[in-house]
Motif scaffolding. Structure first.
Motif, short mmCIF file in Angstrom:
data_model
loop_
_atom_site.label_atom_id
_atom_site.label_comp_id
_atom_site.label_asym_id
_atom_site.label_seq_id
_atom_site.Cartn_x
_atom_site.Cartn_y
_atom_site.Cartn_z
N GLY A 91 -39.77 28.62 39.93
CA GLY A 91 -39.86 28.00 38.61
C GLY A 91 -41.21 28.21 37.95
N GLN A 92 -42.27 28.04 38.76
CA GLN A 92 -43.65 28.18 38.29
C GLN A 92 -43.92 27.50 36.96
OE1 GLN A 92 -44.16 32.36 38.97
NE2 GLN A 92 -44.67 31.99 41.11
N ASN A 93 -44.22 28.29 35.92
CA ASN A 93 -44.60 27.63 34.67
C ASN A 93 -43.48 27.58 33.63
OD1 ASN A 93 -47.19 26.93 35.47
ND2 ASN A 93 -47.92 29.01 35.07
N SER A 94 -42.25 27.81 34.07
CA SER A 94 -41.15 27.81 33.10
C SER A 94 -40.90 26.40 32.57
CB SER A 94 -39.88 28.33 33.77
OG SER A 94 -39.45 27.41 34.74
N LYS A 95 -40.18 26.34 31.47
CA LYS A 95 -39.87 25.04 30.86
C LYS A 95 -39.07 24.16 31.81
CE LYS A 95 -40.31 24.05 26.15
NZ LYS A 95 -40.42 25.11 25.14
N THR A 96 -38.07 24.78 32.48
CA THR A 96 -37.24 24.01 33.42
C THR A 96 -38.10 23.40 34.50
OG1 THR A 96 -35.78 25.91 33.14
CG2 THR A 96 -35.04 24.17 34.63
N ALA A 97 -39.03 24.20 35.04
CA ALA A 97 -39.88 23.69 36.12
C ALA A 97 -40.74 22.55 35.62
CB ALA A 97 -40.75 24.82 36.67
N ASP A 98 -41.26 22.67 34.39
CA ASP A 98 -42.08 21.60 33.84
C ASP A 98 -41.30 20.30 33.69
OD1 ASP A 98 -44.61 22.47 33.71
OD2 ASP A 98 -44.48 23.31 31.68
N THR A 99 -40.04 20.46 33.22
CA THR A 99 -39.20 19.27 33.07
C THR A 99 -38.96 18.61 34.42
OG1 THR A 99 -38.09 20.53 31.36
CG2 THR A 99 -37.07 18.46 32.00
N ILE A 100 -38.63 19.44 35.42
CA ILE A 100 -38.35 18.89 36.74
C ILE A 100 -39.59 18.22 37.32
CG2 ILE A 100 -37.77 19.51 39.12
CD1 ILE A 100 -35.78 21.49 37.96
N ARG A 101 -40.75 18.86 37.09
CA ARG A 101 -42.00 18.26 37.55
C ARG A 101 -42.22 16.89 36.91
NH1 ARG A 101 -44.76 23.19 36.72
NH2 ARG A 101 -44.15 24.19 38.67
N PHE A 102 -41.96 16.83 35.61
CA PHE A 102 -42.14 15.56 34.89
C PHE A 102 -41.19 14.49 35.44
CE2 PHE A 102 -40.88 12.70 31.43
CZ PHE A 102 -42.11 12.20 31.05
N LEU A 103 -39.92 14.86 35.60
CA LEU A 103 -38.94 13.89 36.12
C LEU A 103 -39.29 13.48 37.54
CD1 LEU A 103 -35.63 15.37 34.69
CD2 LEU A 103 -36.81 13.29 33.99
N ASN A 104 -39.81 14.42 38.32
CA ASN A 104 -40.20 14.11 39.69
C ASN A 104 -41.34 13.09 39.70
OD1 ASN A 104 -39.84 14.65 42.52
ND2 ASN A 104 -41.88 15.56 42.46
N GLY A 105 -42.29 13.30 38.78
CA GLY A 105 -43.39 12.33 38.66
C GLY A 105 -42.85 10.96 38.29
N MET A 106 -41.85 10.95 37.38
CA MET A 106 -41.26 9.69 36.96
C MET A 106 -40.55 9.00 38.12
SD MET A 106 -41.93 8.82 34.13
CE MET A 106 -42.79 9.41 32.77
N LEU A 107 -39.84 9.81 38.90
CA LEU A 107 -39.11 9.25 40.05
C LEU A 107 -40.11 8.68 41.05
CD1 LEU A 107 -36.33 8.84 41.28
CD2 LEU A 107 -36.56 11.03 42.42
N MET A 108 -41.25 9.37 41.19
CA MET A 108 -42.26 8.90 42.13
C MET A 108 -42.80 7.56 41.69
SD MET A 108 -45.40 10.96 43.91
CE MET A 108 -45.01 12.40 43.04
N SER A 109 -42.91 7.35 40.38
CA SER A 109 -43.50 6.09 39.95
C SER A 109 -42.47 5.05 39.52
CB SER A 109 -44.52 6.35 38.84
OG SER A 109 -44.01 7.25 37.91
N ALA A 110 -41.18 5.38 39.66
CA ALA A 110 -40.16 4.38 39.35
C ALA A 110 -40.28 3.23 40.34
CB ALA A 110 -38.77 5.00 39.42
N PRO A 111 -40.24 1.99 39.85
CA PRO A 111 -40.33 0.86 40.77
C PRO A 111 -39.24 0.94 41.83
CG PRO A 111 -40.48 0.11 38.51
CD PRO A 111 -40.13 1.57 38.45
N SER A 112 -39.62 0.69 43.10
CA SER A 112 -38.66 0.92 44.19
C SER A 112 -37.48 -0.05 44.10
CB SER A 112 -39.36 0.80 45.53
OG SER A 112 -39.91 -0.48 45.69
N ILE A 113 -37.67 -1.18 43.44
CA ILE A 113 -36.57 -2.13 43.33
C ILE A 113 -35.44 -1.54 42.48
CG2 ILE A 113 -37.46 -3.38 41.29
CD1 ILE A 113 -36.51 -5.97 42.76
N LEU A 114 -35.80 -0.67 41.53
CA LEU A 114 -34.76 -0.04 40.70
C LEU A 114 -33.95 0.97 41.51
CD1 LEU A 114 -36.64 0.51 37.32
CD2 LEU A 114 -35.17 -1.37 38.03
N ILE A 115 -34.61 1.64 42.46
CA ILE A 115 -33.89 2.54 43.35
C ILE A 115 -32.87 1.73 44.14
CG2 ILE A 115 -34.11 4.27 45.19
CD1 ILE A 115 -35.67 5.07 42.73
N GLY A 116 -33.30 0.53 44.55
CA GLY A 116 -32.39 -0.37 45.27
C GLY A 116 -31.18 -0.73 44.42
#
Lengths: 276, 311
Positions: A91-116
């Motif tokens: 993916g490197q610097n492609s738009k798709t990779a950037d989007t996935i990176r952003f969503l991954n960051g969001m998932l990392m900081s999503a409150p764990s209670i919401l995952i529950g």
């Protein structure tokens, strides 16, 4: 004079802040030892959780936690490593990779209670009961983004020459990745996995409505499963002294395990460096 | 018949591997999308029934099935803002001490110790907060404050009320300890990006360490500090177990910071398993949806800010 005084005062305030930060860590560890150590006995590891006010241990909770953390990591590791590989290698610097990176960051900081809550709705509601599987899935989702980003960061450190050397021998890209890149930064990836084990083994909120808890010994993930964090939560809030004692001993146990994993993950790269 | 393996067709290995990687990476977007969708879906009955009043009502009554998110929203935001306000000066102090003032040899172990604060599970902070910190806080600060501060106009109302130990202020303080490590490490990282020449030049004209740090270094990393602050705020907003122990769990809004309150995450953790009906569950998931939207916006902002500066 005033300038000098200001300078000294400033240095003192910075030192004091550091003392506060370290003081909190020391105070928490001191409390855990003070209150938890009394309950550190053989029964803690050999008996299951007692009924209200009774005597017992944490055996089922420890085993349940190990099972759920284990399944969680086993699910998250291959997916996480492959996803991280895609981001770094394809993916490197492609738009798709950037989007996935952003969503991954969001998932990392999503409150764990919401995952529950999410796992409650897709697993518990559809299957009709709380289960160890649901708990494991929740833990896997929490571990996943950590593994993805460490894998990506690590693979980015692999020198281009190494890849070119592999490609120059006519090795296809997937074998270069598997046999050269992974090997070169394997310790780093393992460090990421250790850190995510540390992170998920203390998670309480997502287990409240996925694995729930159980006061029986069970190794079957199809049933509600005992686990340390929820047991600590319930026992700490209870009015029974013997339960409170078990909660503190459990808290000491889990914190020590997590701090050990953290220190180990830091020491690992150094150990490897020294050996080679 | 022989099984076909990728060893027989080495040229296909690449394709397979790339696809496996791509599917795994794509799973993240699917997952995020499903999480959002499931929250909306679960919250739908409550949203349909209460509409916009869900966000503005302070009514939370499982018996009459009247639910509003404002109490929990208030507790979440106020406790997190207190946390950030307390953690910022301390975090700055720690970061400055570790990267500018103390010798490199002891800076590293001290920094690791500070980072270990982040590894301590949330539930441990909760237990420590409830059983050790809260009683101490009630005796040591709250009694003094209600004797001496509560007469002062405006500020006084913040520090009035019975010294119970638990409440909004206690939650804010415990949260501050929890976000201290992330704040420290981000500020420390930002400090390390400031060129050495800048420091040397300012020392060269006879400035003290205080002047160099406050007048040169900190203004140079204003942006990253702000980004770190917002990221820490996002952490604090979603924190669950620690808050559940120390906030007191009262569905009310009070001007006093000593009074028990509730937060979104604490409401969900406390009530979900004892929810009395489908509407109650739906309202709790509705709270989750509100939390999701807030953290998404806050974290998105932080990421944009931190990334812009990093480039």
């Amino acid at each position: 004079m005033i300038r000098k005084f200001k300078n000294e005062l400033f240095k003192f305030l910075c030192l004091a802040s550091t003392a506060i930060g370290l003081g909190i860590l020391v105070l928490i560890l001191f409390t855990l030892f003070q209150k938890g150590f009394a309950g550190m006995n053989w029964a803690l590891f050999t008996q299951v959780t007692p009924g209200p006010g009774g005597e017992g241990g944490l055996l089922n909770a420890i085993i349940g936690s190990v099972i759920m953390t284990g399944i969680g990591i086993l699910v998250a590791t291959p997916i996480g490593v492959l996803a991280g590989t895609w981001l770094a290698e394809y993916g490197q610097n492609s738009k798709t990779a950037d989007t996935i990176r952003f969503l991954n960051g969001m998932l990392m900081s999503a409150p764990s209670i919401l995952i529950g809550l999410f796992v409650y709705e897709i697993v518990v509601v559809t299957s009709g009961h709380f289960s160890g599987w649901a708990g494991s899935i929740a833990l896997a989702i929490i571990a996943l983004p950590v593994i993805i980003s460490t894998t990506e960061e690590m693979l980015k450190l692999v020198p281009t020459q190494l890849r070119e050397a592999g490609a120059g021998l006519g090795t296809p890209k997937w074998r270069v990745t598997l046999q050269l890149s992974y090997r070169a930064v394997g310790t780093g990836i393992v460090t990421g996995i250790l850190l995510s084990i540390a992170r998920i083994s203390g998670e309480t909120a997502p287990l409240l409505f996925t694995a729930l808890n159980s006061s029986f010994m069970s190794v079957n993930p199809n049933e509600p499963m005992a686990n340390l964090p929820v047991t600590i939560y319930q026992y700490a809030m209870s009015p029974y002294e013997s339960w409170n004692q078990l909660a503190w001993s459990g808290a000491l146990l889990i914190t020590m395990a997590i701090l050990f994993l953290n220190v180990l993950s830091r020491a690992l790269p150094q150990l490897k460096k020294r050996r080679s | 018949m022989r099984a076909i393996s990728i060893v027989d067709f080495p040229w296909q290995g690449d394709n397979l591997f790339r696809r496996a990687c791509f599917v795994s990476a794509g799973l993240i977007s699917v997952l995020m999308f499903c999480i959002m969708l499931s929250l909306i879906f679960g919250a739908w009955p409550a949203m349909e029934k209460f509409g916009l009043s869900f966000f503005t009502s302070t009514e939370w009554n499982p018996v009459t099935e009247e639910f509003g998110a404002l109490n929990a929203l208030y507790g979440t935001v106020v406790s997190s803002v207190i946390a950030v306000m307390l953690a910022l000066p301390i975090g700055l102090g720690v970061a400055i001490f570790l990267s500018e003032l103390c010798p490199a040899a002891i800076s590293k172990p001290l920094f690791i110790a500070i980072e270990l604060l982040a590894a301590v599970p949330s539930i441990i902070y909760g237990m420590w907060g409830l059983f050790v910190f809260a009683p101490w806080f009630a005796d040591g600060f709250q009694i003094w404050a209600s004797d001496n501060l509560s007469e002062i106009p405006v500020i006084g109302t913040l520090f009035s009320g019975p010294p119970m130990g638990v409440g909004l202020l206690t939650s804010g303080i415990i949260l501050a300890f929890m976000i201290l490590p992330i704040l420290t490490s981000l500020i420390k990282e930002a400090l390390s990006t400031v060129p050495k020449v800048l420091r040397e030049a300012t020392y060269g004209i006879g400035a003290t360490q205080f002047e160099v740090i406050v007048k040169v270094l900190l203004p140079a990393i204003k942006g990253p500090i702000f980004g770190a602050l917002i990221l820490a705020l996002g952490r604090a907003l979603g924190e669950t177990m620690a808050i559940t122990f120390v906030i007191g769990g009262a569905q009310s809004i009070d001007t006093s910071l000593f009074m028990p309150a509730t937060s979104i995450s604490a409401s969900i953790a406390n009530q979900f398993n004892e929810a009395t009906g489908d509407m109650h569950i739906s309202a709790l998931i509705g709270l989750g949806l509100v939390l999701f939207m807030i953290t998404f916006m806050v974290m998105g902002t932080a990421r944009v800010l931190l990334r812009r500066k990093a480039k």
